[in-house]
Design a protein around this motif. Structure first.
Motif, PDB file in Angstrom:
ATOM      1  N   ARG A   1       0.859  -1.412  -0.095  1.00  0.00           N
ATOM      2  CA  ARG A   1       0.113  -0.192  -0.086  1.00  0.00           C
ATOM      3  C   ARG A   1       1.069   1.232   0.064  1.00  0.00           C
ATOM      4  NH1 ARG A   1      -2.436   2.864   4.260  1.00  0.00           N
ATOM      5  NH2 ARG A   1      -3.692   4.568   3.712  1.00  0.00           N
ATOM      6  N   LEU A   2       0.641   2.043  -0.909  1.00  0.00           N
ATOM      7  CA  LEU A   2       1.584   3.294  -1.150  1.00  0.00           C
ATOM      8  C   LEU A   2       0.823   4.418  -0.971  1.00  0.00           C
ATOM      9  CD1 LEU A   2       3.535   2.181  -4.448  1.00  0.00           C
ATOM     10  CD2 LEU A   2       3.812   1.333  -2.364  1.00  0.00           C
ATOM     11  N   LEU A   3       1.136   5.467   0.027  1.00  0.00           N
ATOM     12  CA  LEU A   3       0.627   6.495   0.209  1.00  0.00           C
ATOM     13  C   LEU A   3       1.050   7.735  -0.428  1.00  0.00           C
ATOM     14  CD1 LEU A   3      -1.864   8.123   1.879  1.00  0.00           C
ATOM     15  CD2 LEU A   3      -0.209   8.413   3.662  1.00  0.00           C
ATOM     16  N   VAL A   4       0.385   8.188  -1.447  1.00  0.00           N
ATOM     17  CA  VAL A   4       0.974   9.258  -2.239  1.00  0.00           C
ATOM     18  C   VAL A   4       0.368  10.819  -2.259  1.00  0.00           C
ATOM     19  CG1 VAL A   4       1.752   9.855  -4.596  1.00  0.00           C
ATOM     20  CG2 VAL A   4       1.514   7.295  -4.048  1.00  0.00           C
ATOM     21  N   PRO A   5       1.064  11.490  -1.691  1.00  0.00           N
ATOM     22  CA  PRO A   5       0.606  12.926  -1.344  1.00  0.00           C
ATOM     23  C   PRO A   5       0.127  13.422  -2.877  1.00  0.00           C
ATOM     24  CG  PRO A   5       2.642  12.882  -0.229  1.00  0.00           C
ATOM     25  CD  PRO A   5       2.679  11.508  -1.354  1.00  0.00           C
ATOM     26  N   SER A   6      -1.009  14.167  -2.592  1.00  0.00           N
ATOM     27  CA  SER A   6      -1.706  14.459  -3.712  1.00  0.00           C
ATOM     28  C   SER A   6      -1.084  15.437  -4.867  1.00  0.00           C
ATOM     29  CB  SER A   6      -2.985  15.136  -3.393  1.00  0.00           C
ATOM     30  OG  SER A   6      -2.628  16.649  -2.879  1.00  0.00           O
ATOM     31  N   ASN A   7      -0.139  16.203  -4.153  1.00  0.00           N
ATOM     32  CA  ASN A   7       0.957  17.097  -5.035  1.00  0.00           C
ATOM     33  C   ASN A   7       2.247  16.238  -5.513  1.00  0.00           C
ATOM     34  OD1 ASN A   7       1.946  17.107  -2.368  1.00  0.00           O
ATOM     35  ND2 ASN A   7       2.420  19.313  -2.574  1.00  0.00           N
ATOM     36  N   CYS A   8       2.256  15.149  -5.406  1.00  0.00           N
ATOM     37  CA  CYS A   8       3.581  14.430  -5.581  1.00  0.00           C
ATOM     38  C   CYS A   8       3.451  13.075  -6.417  1.00  0.00           C
ATOM     39  CB  CYS A   8       4.221  13.818  -4.200  1.00  0.00           C
ATOM     40  SG  CYS A   8       4.683  15.250  -2.988  1.00  0.00           S
ATOM     41  N   GLN A   9       4.397  12.681  -6.879  1.00  0.00           N
ATOM     42  CA  GLN A   9       4.264  11.654  -7.877  1.00  0.00           C
ATOM     43  C   GLN A   9       4.854  10.277  -7.110  1.00  0.00           C
ATOM     44  OE1 GLN A   9       3.066  11.584 -11.029  1.00  0.00           O
ATOM     45  NE2 GLN A   9       2.638  13.658 -10.979  1.00  0.00           N
ATOM     46  N   THR A  10       5.372  10.136  -5.864  1.00  0.00           N
ATOM     47  CA  THR A  10       6.069   9.192  -5.418  1.00  0.00           C
ATOM     48  C   THR A  10       5.345   9.180  -3.883  1.00  0.00           C
ATOM     49  OG1 THR A  10       7.969  10.469  -4.724  1.00  0.00           O
ATOM     50  CG2 THR A  10       8.188   9.301  -6.918  1.00  0.00           C
ATOM     51  N   PRO A  11       5.437   7.922  -3.187  1.00  0.00           N
ATOM     52  CA  PRO A  11       5.067   7.756  -1.918  1.00  0.00           C
ATOM     53  C   PRO A  11       5.824   8.497  -0.694  1.00  0.00           C
ATOM     54  CG  PRO A  11       5.893   5.788  -2.912  1.00  0.00           C
ATOM     55  CD  PRO A  11       5.942   6.621  -3.886  1.00  0.00           C
ATOM     56  N   ILE A  12       4.886   8.887   0.221  1.00  0.00           N
ATOM     57  CA  ILE A  12       5.585   9.437   1.273  1.00  0.00           C
ATOM     58  C   ILE A  12       5.374   8.279   2.492  1.00  0.00           C
ATOM     59  CG2 ILE A  12       3.332  10.249   2.411  1.00  0.00           C
ATOM     60  CD1 ILE A  12       4.830  12.788   3.040  1.00  0.00           C
TER      61      ILE A  12
ATOM     62  N   ASP B   1      -2.890   4.990  -2.560  1.00  0.00           N
ATOM     63  CA  ASP B   1      -3.833   5.769  -1.726  1.00  0.00           C
ATOM     64  C   ASP B   1      -3.423   7.097  -1.983  1.00  0.00           C
ATOM     65  OD1 ASP B   1      -5.404   3.559  -1.492  1.00  0.00           O
ATOM     66  OD2 ASP B   1      -4.324   3.227   0.650  1.00  0.00           O
ATOM     67  N   ALA B   2      -4.414   8.049  -2.311  1.00  0.00           N
ATOM     68  CA  ALA B   2      -4.176   9.508  -2.331  1.00  0.00           C
ATOM     69  C   ALA B   2      -3.897  10.008  -0.923  1.00  0.00           C
ATOM     70  CB  ALA B   2      -4.981  10.413  -3.482  1.00  0.00           C
ATOM     71  N   GLY B   3      -2.951  10.755  -0.533  1.00  0.00           N
ATOM     72  CA  GLY B   3      -2.866  11.399   0.709  1.00  0.00           C
ATOM     73  C   GLY B   3      -3.061  12.878   0.516  1.00  0.00           C
ATOM     74  N   GLU B   4      -2.890  13.678   1.925  1.00  0.00           N
ATOM     75  CA  GLU B   4      -2.803  15.110   1.749  1.00  0.00           C
ATOM     76  C   GLU B   4      -1.565  15.597   1.209  1.00  0.00           C
ATOM     77  OE1 GLU B   4      -1.514  16.678   6.118  1.00  0.00           O
ATOM     78  OE2 GLU B   4      -3.577  15.539   6.135  1.00  0.00           O
ATOM     79  N   ALA B   5      -1.746  16.746   0.582  1.00  0.00           N
ATOM     80  CA  ALA B   5      -0.492  17.344  -0.142  1.00  0.00           C
ATOM     81  C   ALA B   5       0.742  17.611   0.957  1.00  0.00           C
ATOM     82  CB  ALA B   5      -0.970  18.621  -0.845  1.00  0.00           C
ATOM     83  N   PHE B   6       1.812  17.295   0.159  1.00  0.00           N
ATOM     84  CA  PHE B   6       3.038  17.731   1.138  1.00  0.00           C
ATOM     85  C   PHE B   6       3.917  18.829   0.613  1.00  0.00           C
ATOM     86  CE2 PHE B   6       7.644  17.407   1.571  1.00  0.00           C
ATOM     87  CZ  PHE B   6       7.759  17.166   2.907  1.00  0.00           C
ATOM     88  N   PHE B   7       4.138  19.776   1.651  1.00  0.00           N
ATOM     89  CA  PHE B   7       4.831  20.972   1.390  1.00  0.00           C
ATOM     90  C   PHE B   7       5.972  20.993   2.519  1.00  0.00           C
ATOM     91  CE2 PHE B   7       0.419  21.887   0.257  1.00  0.00           C
ATOM     92  CZ  PHE B   7       0.825  22.047  -1.088  1.00  0.00           C
TER      93      PHE B   7
END
Ligand code: NAP
Length: 308
Positions: A191-202, A301-307
């Motif tokens: 299961r990969l959690l990917v921030p909505s503004n990124c292409q790769t998992p956090i 899974d889409a996660g919240e954006a990462f800044f």
């Protein structure tokens, strides 16, 4: 003794933190020049790109390629085709196909290609491998969590295709697991959690099993604050083993058997020297293959954006 003239390609965090001190400690290793579009080192000739560095310094015999992963293949191919020995920082490429191609070019040219998995040089890894070799593995728990803001400050490339996100450190755990576990193991779920503004998992959760039925779980997370957790725990038919602090501390059956400061890159350059001296290549793609499997087989899974 190592007697080699070296060029460094990419002068970023890992070069300053680890390569420079290790090169300084490696007898006979002479740093001749660097290639990086913006960064340079005091008193070392600097070039904006690798081809310019190699043109200006034909005496360079080997290069260490420490650029973001998606640049590795073109740079390594050029260096190999010009007859240079190549050390690839981990991960050795953005894709498996690229690495296969590099192996072919290195074979053709008769030069050393070294896919450097630095975590395998942590102090407890060799002994852990030896101890586990004679045991039946029942359960493995891998926890690899660190703060991306501390370990990859400002590195936009890590969130782009090829940057691998949390697998950039996670592949270090996989490089240890593939080294110490006596059986190959296979991805069953990811299961990969990917921030909505990124292409790769956090963050990522992985489950593997081996042919003997061991269960192997891994949790990778870039959102840790405070000190990192870089731990591997293994239960076997004859007691348990814990390799913690990135492999610096080894405990067997609850007893601490080794705890040493890390000197991974000194070991890495010593291995590069041995490989060059004996005309060999060392390219193990097993850790990268597991990451490729996770990207191919994992649920996203889409996660919240990462800044940052
Ligand atoms: P980094 O700080 O971003 O350094 C990469 C350097 O390469 C930057 O100075 C970058 O310049 C430069 N570069 C970009 N394009 C180039 C080109 N065409 N030719 C030459 N240089 C170029 O990244 P890093 O943390 O050092 O990581 C580099 C590699 O080391 C990664 O594969 C990573 O997995 C591995 N590594 C990192 C760590 C760590 O803790 N950070 C630990 C172990 C291994 P610009 O910034 O101007 O683009």
């Amino acid at each position: 003794m190592f007697d080699i003239t070296l060029g460094l390609v990419g002068v970023g965090k890992i070069v300053r933190d680890q390569h420079l001190p290790a090169i300084a400690e490696t007898p006979g290793c002479r740093l001749r020049a660097t290639a990086d579009p913006h960064a340079s080192l005091a008193e070392v000739p600097a070039y904006a790109d690798m081809a310019a560095m190699l043109d200006a310094h034909p005496e360079i015999e080997a290069v260490a390629i420490c650029t973001p992963t998606d640049l590795r293949h073109a740079q390594a191919r050029l260096a190999l085709s010009r007859g240079k020995h190549v050390l690839l920082e981990k991960p050795p490429g953005a894709t498996l196909s690229e690495v296969e191609d590099l192996i072919g070019v290195a074979n053709q040219q008769g030069v050393t290609l070294f896919a450097a998995w630095h975590s395998r040089f942590a102090p407890g890894v060799a002994e852990a491998r030896q101890w586990l070799a004679e045991r039946r593995i029942e359960r493995v728990e891998i926890v690899w969590k660190e703060d991306v803001r501390v370990w990859h400050p400002g590195q936009a490339w890590i969130w782009q295709p090829g940057g691998m996100g949390v697998f950039d450190p996670g592949i270090n755990a996989l490089s240890i697991a593939t080294e110490i576990l006596p059986q190959p193991f296979f991805l069953r779920r990811a299961r990969l959690l990917v921030p909505s503004n990124c292409q790769t998992p956090i963050a990522a959760e992985l489950s593997f099993s081996d042919p003997e039925g061991a269960t192997i779980g891994a949790e990778f997370d870039f959102r840790q604050s405070g000190p990192p957790t870089w731990d591997i725990h293994v239960d076997t038919d004859a007691g348990s083993l814990s390799l913690t602090q990135g492999g610096c501390r080894l405990s067997i059956a609850g007893q601490r058997v080794r705890e040493e400061a890390e000197r991974e890159y000194v070991g890495l350059y010593a291995r590069f020297a041995e490989l060059i001296a004996s005309g060999r290549r060392e390219v193990d793609v097993a850790p990268l293959r597991h990451v490729a499997d996770a990207f191919m087989y994992g649920q996203r899974d889409a996660g919240e954006a990462f800044f940052e």
